[in-house]
Scaffold this motif. Structure first.
Motif, short mmCIF file in Angstrom:
data_model
loop_
_atom_site.label_atom_id
_atom_site.label_comp_id
_atom_site.label_asym_id
_atom_site.label_seq_id
_atom_site.Cartn_x
_atom_site.Cartn_y
_atom_site.Cartn_z
N VAL A 79 -9.57 -32.77 -3.57
CA VAL A 79 -9.46 -32.16 -4.90
C VAL A 79 -10.86 -32.15 -5.49
CG1 VAL A 79 -8.39 -32.25 -7.17
CG2 VAL A 79 -7.12 -33.06 -5.16
N ASP A 80 -11.44 -30.95 -5.61
CA ASP A 80 -12.85 -30.85 -6.01
C ASP A 80 -13.04 -30.57 -7.50
OD1 ASP A 80 -12.04 -28.23 -6.17
OD2 ASP A 80 -13.77 -27.42 -5.09
N LEU A 81 -12.01 -30.81 -8.29
CA LEU A 81 -12.11 -30.56 -9.72
C LEU A 81 -13.07 -31.54 -10.39
CD1 LEU A 81 -8.32 -29.99 -10.54
CD2 LEU A 81 -10.07 -28.26 -10.08
N ASN A 82 -13.56 -31.16 -11.54
CA ASN A 82 -14.43 -32.04 -12.32
C ASN A 82 -13.75 -33.39 -12.52
OD1 ASN A 82 -15.28 -33.25 -15.04
ND2 ASN A 82 -16.85 -31.66 -14.75
N ARG A 83 -14.47 -34.48 -12.20
CA ARG A 83 -13.88 -35.82 -12.26
C ARG A 83 -13.39 -36.17 -13.66
NH1 ARG A 83 -12.29 -36.92 -7.45
NH2 ARG A 83 -12.15 -34.66 -7.60
N ALA A 84 -14.12 -35.72 -14.67
CA ALA A 84 -13.74 -36.04 -16.05
C ALA A 84 -12.40 -35.41 -16.41
CB ALA A 84 -14.82 -35.58 -17.02
N LEU A 85 -12.08 -34.30 -15.75
CA LEU A 85 -10.79 -33.64 -15.99
C LEU A 85 -9.71 -34.16 -15.05
CD1 LEU A 85 -11.98 -29.93 -16.39
CD2 LEU A 85 -11.34 -31.52 -18.21
N TRP A 86 -10.08 -34.35 -13.78
CA TRP A 86 -9.09 -34.66 -12.76
C TRP A 86 -8.61 -36.11 -12.81
CZ3 TRP A 86 -5.23 -33.39 -10.10
CH2 TRP A 86 -4.84 -34.10 -8.96
N LEU A 87 -9.50 -37.07 -12.95
CA LEU A 87 -9.10 -38.47 -12.85
C LEU A 87 -8.10 -38.88 -13.93
CD1 LEU A 87 -12.40 -40.20 -11.70
CD2 LEU A 87 -10.43 -39.49 -10.34
N PRO A 88 -8.24 -38.43 -15.20
CA PRO A 88 -7.19 -38.76 -16.17
C PRO A 88 -5.83 -38.17 -15.78
CG PRO A 88 -9.20 -38.12 -17.30
CD PRO A 88 -9.41 -37.80 -15.85
N ILE A 89 -5.84 -36.97 -15.20
CA ILE A 89 -4.57 -36.37 -14.75
C ILE A 89 -4.00 -37.17 -13.58
CG2 ILE A 89 -3.55 -34.33 -13.67
CD1 ILE A 89 -5.65 -32.65 -15.16
N LEU A 90 -4.88 -37.53 -12.64
CA LEU A 90 -4.44 -38.27 -11.47
C LEU A 90 -3.84 -39.63 -11.86
CD1 LEU A 90 -4.25 -38.72 -8.40
CD2 LEU A 90 -6.62 -39.52 -8.44
N TYR A 91 -4.59 -40.41 -12.64
CA TYR A 91 -4.14 -41.77 -12.95
C TYR A 91 -3.17 -41.83 -14.12
CZ TYR A 91 -7.40 -43.69 -9.58
OH TYR A 91 -8.05 -44.01 -8.41
N GLY A 92 -3.23 -40.82 -14.99
CA GLY A 92 -2.35 -40.86 -16.15
C GLY A 92 -1.01 -40.19 -15.94
N ILE A 93 -0.97 -39.21 -15.03
CA ILE A 93 0.27 -38.45 -14.84
C ILE A 93 0.77 -38.54 -13.40
CG2 ILE A 93 1.34 -36.18 -14.98
CD1 ILE A 93 -0.72 -35.45 -17.14
N ILE A 94 -0.05 -38.05 -12.44
CA ILE A 94 0.41 -37.93 -11.06
C ILE A 94 0.79 -39.27 -10.46
CG2 ILE A 94 -0.28 -37.26 -8.72
CD1 ILE A 94 -1.97 -35.04 -10.03
N LEU A 95 -0.07 -40.27 -10.61
CA LEU A 95 0.21 -41.57 -10.01
C LEU A 95 1.24 -42.37 -10.80
CD1 LEU A 95 -3.35 -42.65 -8.82
CD2 LEU A 95 -1.47 -41.71 -7.46
N THR A 96 1.67 -41.82 -11.91
CA THR A 96 2.75 -42.44 -12.67
C THR A 96 4.11 -41.97 -12.17
OG1 THR A 96 1.37 -42.62 -14.65
CG2 THR A 96 3.76 -42.73 -14.97
N PHE A 97 4.19 -40.68 -11.81
CA PHE A 97 5.48 -40.09 -11.46
C PHE A 97 5.65 -39.76 -9.97
CE2 PHE A 97 4.63 -38.99 -15.92
CZ PHE A 97 5.75 -39.55 -16.52
N ARG A 98 4.59 -39.31 -9.31
CA ARG A 98 4.76 -38.82 -7.94
C ARG A 98 5.06 -39.92 -6.92
NH1 ARG A 98 1.09 -34.28 -4.81
NH2 ARG A 98 2.27 -34.31 -2.85
N PRO A 99 4.50 -41.11 -7.01
CA PRO A 99 4.75 -42.11 -5.97
C PRO A 99 6.22 -42.40 -5.70
CG PRO A 99 2.88 -42.79 -7.29
CD PRO A 99 3.47 -41.59 -7.98
N LYS A 100 7.05 -42.40 -6.74
CA LYS A 100 8.47 -42.69 -6.53
C LYS A 100 9.12 -41.62 -5.65
CE LYS A 100 12.76 -43.80 -8.97
NZ LYS A 100 13.62 -42.85 -8.23
#
Length: 333
Positions: free
Chosen positions: A42-63
């Motif tokens: 995922v080559d998106l800007n880290r300042a944009l991507w990491l909050p999405i990754l850790y705040g949303i995706i890793l909250t819901f997708r792992p289950k």
């Protein structure tokens, strides 16, 4: 003294993508965090991507992902890791028989365990000062092959004396690889009969990556053409599709899921699906193809979708890997 044993061994680092350590939500979250934080993936800007990754995706997708992994997990563990271990062990056995100089094969995963650092340290402990890197991805992509080499460079950056390295970027057009794929299809047809269409489904990447120079779809096209020629298929008897897209931006098309829904709605009676880009069966083949896309096809009105397994630890597949390694080690052995 056996002269072969007295020689310093050559190392082979045999790699694949990776897998969670188990099917727990915690293990899947840890794996996804490592995978999705890779800039090559995922080559998106880290300042944009990491909050999405850790705040949303890793909250819901792992289950949800954990449930998927649970559905394909075996008594031996993750299918990808099980088959990769068997491949490495069988490659080692063949090289022991066929090569005069000792060769040590170490298995490593780009994400998860056994890690690339673990594999490199295993080879170093065995005395390997020359290492051939073989990522088990037939088609080259920066998201798979290049990131493997990135990680190797990162691990070796602080070593006082890194080994001499050789690398295999792709084997998408290797005759032995094409023959093994064709053999798997012929065996499937002999047992189950031939479907109306053969689909060659490759993992997708964003179209934007291709515009930036990633040659992946070209490699996929070459593999598909060579396999179709080996099987004697006309252009209307097979179709290339792409699976596993993530996010909202356009990925390589045609999309497999949309194709299966459309064919099912059109009343197609049968379709065979294979995944030539996967050297081992895994979540993306066993759950996404064999379960999800079969349901898309059949619930839309289609007859039956039959999945042709990945090459896994077939003898012809392992033979191909072994011959490829022997050729690339020319001059070292």
């Amino acid at each position: 003294m056996d002269s072969r044993r007295a020689q310093r061994p050559i190392g082979v680092l045999f790699t694949n993508l990776g897998t969670p350590d188990d099917t727990s939500v915690k293990a899947v979250r840890r794996y996804l965090a490592e995978f999705l934080s890779d800039r090559r993936v995922v080559d998106l800007n880290r300042a944009l991507w990491l909050p999405i990754l850790y705040g949303i995706i890793l909250t819901f997708r792992p289950k949800n992902s954990a449930e998927g992994y649970h559905s394909v997990w075996t008594e031996e563990g993750s299918p990808l890791l099980v088959y990769a271990r068997r491949q490495a062990e069988q490659i080692q056995a063949r090289l022991d028989r066929e090569v005069e100089r000792p060769v040590h094969v170490a298995l490593a995963m780009r994400y998860g365990n056994p890690s690339i650092e673990t594999g490199l340290r295993e080879l170093d402990a065995a005395g390997c000062k020359q290492v051939l890197v073989l990522p088990a991805y037939p088609q080259y992509s920066a998201t798979t092959v290049a990131t493997t080499f990135d990680k190797i460079g990162e691990v070796l950056a602080d070593w006082p004396e890194p080994p001499a390295l050789r690398q295999i970027n792709r084997y998408h057009d290797e005759p032995g690889y094409i023959e093994a794929l064709a053999n798997s299809v012929r065996e499937h047809w002999a047992e189950h009969g031939r479907a109306e269409k053969l689909v060659m489904s490759f993992h997708g990447i964003p179209k934007r990556y291709v515009k930036l120079g990633d040659p992946y779809p070209r490699d996929c096209g070459v593999t598909a053409q060579l396999l179709a020629s080996e099987l004697g298929l006309s252009r209307n008897e097979y179709k290339v599709c792409f699976q596993s897209r993530f996010g909202r931006e356009p990925w390589l098309q045609p999309y497999l899921d949309e194709t299966m829904k459309a064919w099912g709605a059109a009343g197609m009676k049968s379709v065979d699906v294979m995944c030539p880009g996967f050297s081992s069966d895994c979540l993306e083949t066993l759950e996404e193809i064999k379960e999800e896309n079969r349901e898309y096809f059949e619930e839309a009105g289609g007859g039956s979708l039959r999945y042709i397994p990945a090459l896994n630890d077939r003898d012809d597949h392992v033979d191909m890997f072994t011959q490829l390694i022997k050729r690339e080690l020319s001059g070292w052995i």
